[in-house]
Every structure is written in structure tokens, then in C-alpha cells.
Design a protein around this motif. Sequence first.
Motif, PDB file in Angstrom:
ATOM      1  N   TYR A 101      50.203  74.292  21.814  1.00 41.57           N
ATOM      2  CA  TYR A 101      51.605  74.014  22.120  1.00 41.57           C
ATOM      3  C   TYR A 101      52.070  74.812  23.333  1.00 41.57           C
ATOM      4  O   TYR A 101      51.802  76.013  23.455  1.00 41.57           O
TER       5      TYR A 101
ATOM      6  N   CYS B 117      48.563  66.510  19.504  1.00 40.08           N
ATOM      7  CA  CYS B 117      49.078  66.827  20.835  1.00 40.08           C
ATOM      8  C   CYS B 117      50.583  66.993  20.695  1.00 40.08           C
ATOM      9  O   CYS B 117      51.113  66.996  19.582  1.00 40.08           O
ATOM     10  N   TRP B 118      51.291  67.119  21.839  1.00 37.98           N
ATOM     11  CA  TRP B 118      52.721  67.450  21.781  1.00 37.98           C
ATOM     12  C   TRP B 118      53.536  66.593  22.746  1.00 37.98           C
ATOM     13  O   TRP B 118      53.236  66.525  23.924  1.00 37.98           O
TER      14      TRP B 118
ATOM     15  N   GLY C 204      55.474  70.858  26.006  1.00 30.14           N
ATOM     16  CA  GLY C 204      54.325  70.315  25.310  1.00 30.14           C
ATOM     17  C   GLY C 204      53.268  69.823  26.280  1.00 30.14           C
ATOM     18  O   GLY C 204      52.865  70.544  27.196  1.00 30.14           O
ATOM     19  N   ASP C 205      52.837  68.556  26.116  1.00 32.67           N
ATOM     20  CA  ASP C 205      51.784  67.982  26.963  1.00 32.67           C
ATOM     21  C   ASP C 205      52.313  66.966  27.960  1.00 32.67           C
ATOM     22  O   ASP C 205      51.543  66.169  28.507  1.00 32.67           O
TER      23      ASP C 205
ATOM     24  N   THR D 211      58.575  69.174  22.160  1.00 32.03           N
ATOM     25  CA  THR D 211      58.456  70.059  20.998  1.00 32.03           C
ATOM     26  C   THR D 211      58.013  69.312  19.741  1.00 32.03           C
ATOM     27  O   THR D 211      57.863  69.927  18.685  1.00 32.03           O
ATOM     28  N   THR D 212      57.820  68.003  19.837  1.00 28.68           N
ATOM     29  CA  THR D 212      57.453  67.197  18.673  1.00 28.68           C
ATOM     30  C   THR D 212      55.932  67.083  18.547  1.00 28.68           C
ATOM     31  O   THR D 212      55.269  66.631  19.486  1.00 28.68           O
ATOM     32  N   PRO D 213      55.371  67.491  17.414  1.00 24.19           N
ATOM     33  CA  PRO D 213      53.924  67.346  17.215  1.00 24.19           C
ATOM     34  C   PRO D 213      53.551  65.885  16.997  1.00 24.19           C
ATOM     35  O   PRO D 213      54.282  65.133  16.354  1.00 24.19           O
ATOM     36  N   ARG D 214      52.400  65.503  17.550  1.00 27.05           N
ATOM     37  CA  ARG D 214      51.892  64.148  17.381  1.00 27.05           C
ATOM     38  C   ARG D 214      50.475  64.210  16.823  1.00 27.05           C
ATOM     39  O   ARG D 214      49.613  64.882  17.387  1.00 27.05           O
TER      40      ARG D 214
ATOM     41  N   GLU E 173      51.426  73.644  14.097  1.00 27.84           N
ATOM     42  CA  GLU E 173      50.114  73.768  14.731  1.00 27.84           C
ATOM     43  C   GLU E 173      49.161  74.553  13.822  1.00 27.84           C
ATOM     44  O   GLU E 173      47.998  74.162  13.629  1.00 27.84           O
TER      45      GLU E 173
ATOM     46  N   PRO F 251      57.243  74.707  15.934  1.00 27.29           N
ATOM     47  CA  PRO F 251      56.037  74.030  16.439  1.00 27.29           C
ATOM     48  C   PRO F 251      54.752  74.810  16.155  1.00 27.29           C
ATOM     49  O   PRO F 251      53.732  74.218  15.785  1.00 27.29           O
TER      50      PRO F 251
END
Length: 457
Positions: free
Chosen positions: A46, A95-96, A51-52, A99-102, A33, A29
Motif C-alpha cells: 500500500y 492491489c490498491w 495506492g497503485d 485507499t481502497t483494497p482490491r 493488507e 489499509p
Amino acid sequence: MGGFVLYYCFVICSLLLVLYGVGRFWVKPKRVERKLKQQGIAGRPYKLLIGDVKEFVRLITEAWSKPINLSHQIVQRVDPFTLDNVQKYRKISFCWAGTTPRLIIKDPELMTQVLSNKQGHFQKPPLNPLILILTRGLTTLEGEDWAKHRRIINPSFHLEKLKVMIPEFATSCRNMIQQWNQMIGSQESCELDVWPQFQKLTADVISRAKNKRRRRLNTEITAMLRNVIEGKANALKTGKSRVDDLLGLLLQYCENENESSTRTIGLTIEEVIEECKAFYLAGQETTSSLLTWTVVVLAMHPDWQEKARQEVYKLVTMILYEVLRLYPPAIAQYQHTYKQTKIGEISVPAGVDIILPTLLVHHDPELWGNDVDEFKPGRFSEGVSKASNNDQLAFFPFGWGPRSCIGQNFAMLEAKLALAMILPNFSFQLSPSYSHAPHTVMILQPQHGAQIILHKL
């Protein structure tokens, strides 16, 4: 000696697991980032594992805790997290989800690039297995399976073919109008919640029900559809029925099981069942959302309600488009990079969720003008292409490109016919009990119902 070897193996395995966890849940991650930041893209730092999620839940819980004033400024209530991200980190930000980035892309030109998917590097994000319990139709397929189903099914949704179903639509509308008349009875008016009236299978039930209920629902729907499909297929073969509805159109492309097993150009009965489930679950909910918000909006704007009543066939398309702009059933569209790709000048690593925030784009004053949150159907008087500022495409209620919603003609035809039959029979106003609280559970819907006072004309 043997005990020492076992202990040594245990230590090695533990270290490998720790290294794997560090790599997957922290190093990977942070690498993504860093790559995004190097390109000038800002976003939320992160946080290990979660995450978020915590911030998302906090914002959505707060936003949904109370209704809003009677206006069309709904973004802050419906999608507060995405709005907050865009306001803090600009139109292209990240955003997160755990653990997956968006990657959030609030730029119509880049959105069309993603949706056109010319390089074939985007797919739908991995689906929740609970969704797959209910349907494995076109909306969940990828690659060659999707292309095959889309190619076969697409002709069934051409407007000319859908028009043969108008009598069936009209019958359903007449039955509903008759029920409403019975509810009014000898009185001049009655209170009615139009949300459950317009929906068959609520998105709320689908999203909140437990797995056991989902499987039972799947069994019930499959059994019902199998009986209907096999009955229709037999009637078509014997000449007792015509190709005059959606099922008949689909069955035109169904494989003949008596033919060579090497034939692959058609659909099997099982595949037709899955497509019917997808249309039933997604299509009905989309149309019921559109009709519900249209009635609510016309109740908020009695001048437009009267105009529509007088010139329904002239104005209905503009009205529905403006409602779809302000209250799109799907507030965002989601893609996933399964290999490294480029969006404009942005290099996006594999494994990134792409968020296309339809609701935010539809309410962007830069794209629609300072009257963006006002109900003005006239902005669509020259069609969709000229509705936004500078004739820039900024209208995505049904997606765009090759993966646009295949059922959009079906939904619009059904909604137009329903309004054309409701408006001459009834006038309506918002009930004092109505709370303006749009929120999303799979689709955009009224959190506390859509209560109106119905008057018979």
C-alpha cells in the motif's frame, strides 16, 4: 481567556482530524493488507493515498500508445495492470485503487462463488455519481429494489418473448444494409468503419463528456423515452397497439396509477424510463462491440467467413461465443464486500473491491489449452459447458448466476440476426488503414476504428 479556549479547541480538532486521517488512510489499509498477507495472499504494498494509481496509469498509457500485431493475443494491451499483478503475485492477489483494497480473483470456481452471492455479502462497488446522472436502472440497484426489478423485468427477456421483436430487428438491419449498398454505389467495394456503424451512442462519448453534457444527454433521453413510453401505454390501453416489443413487455408490469397507492408489485413510469435508459446505454454498446469484433475477426479469418456465409444458422452461435471469449465486451466484473465474508477459504474484510478478470480467464491456457489465443469456434460445438478444459466453467462474457446480464438473450438474438443478414449481402476484408488496437472505455472497443473493405455480393 476566551481566545485561549478557542485556540485549545482548534488544537484538539486538528489533532482529531490528524488521527482520523491516519486511521482511515494508513492504519485501516495496512490492517487489511496484513489480514490478506496472513492468509498467504500476496500483492502490491500500500502507498499512502494514491495506492497503485500511478503504476496503473503508466502501464495503460504505455500499452495503448501503439497498436499490436494482427493476432488475438490482446491481454497485454487491453489490461496490462491486472496481467502484471497476476503474473507477479499469482491468481489470487491484491492491489490498491487509492485507499481502497482490491482483491483480484482469477479462479473460475471462486468467481462463480462470488457471482452466486449466496450469503448476500456482495454488492456492486460504489458507483461514480456521473454514471447515476444517466441511469438508475437494474444495473445500478441493490437489495430489495434490485430483486423487485429483476423479478418483474426477467420474463420480458425470455427468448420466446424476444422473438416477437425479430421483425423490428430485421427492419433496422435492412436499413443499414441499404445504406451500405448506397455507399458502394456503382463501385465494387468501399472502405467502411464498422464501429460507428454498429453503435448508437458511443461509450467514448459517454465516458469523456463533461457533467453538463451528461445532464443534457440525460434530459434528452428521458424526454424522448417519456414520449415514446406514454404513447405506447396509451396505445395499449385503447387497443391500438400490441405487446410486440420490449417496451410493451415492460409496460405489462407497469403500475396502474389509478389503483391503490399501496400497490408495489409493478413498476412506475419513472422506473420504466430508467430501465429503458439502462438498456439503451448498456445494451446497444454491448451488442455493437460484439458485432464489431465479429466482423473484424471474420475479416482476419476469411475461411470462417465463407463457412459462416454457407452455413450461417449452424455456425453463428459458435462464432459469436468464440468472439465473446476472445473479445468480451466487459473485460472484468466488479463486486464489493459490504461486510466480512468468505470466498472459498479466504476471509475477506468488509470494504474490499473484488475484481473478476474475465478477459484473463478467457485467455488462460490452463483453462482453454495451448491454442487459447487462436480463433477456433469449434471448441463450442458441444456448448459452453464443454468448451474449456476438463469441462470446467470458464466462460463469463455475461457474468454468471443471479446477477448475470439480463439482456444476454437480447444481445445474442440481435447479433445473430445482423450476421445472418450481412453475410449473404457482403464479403469483407480488413482495410490497410486498420490498426489492431483493442482497448476499453467502459466496454472493449477498437481504439482507432474498425476499417474494412466491403464487397457487394
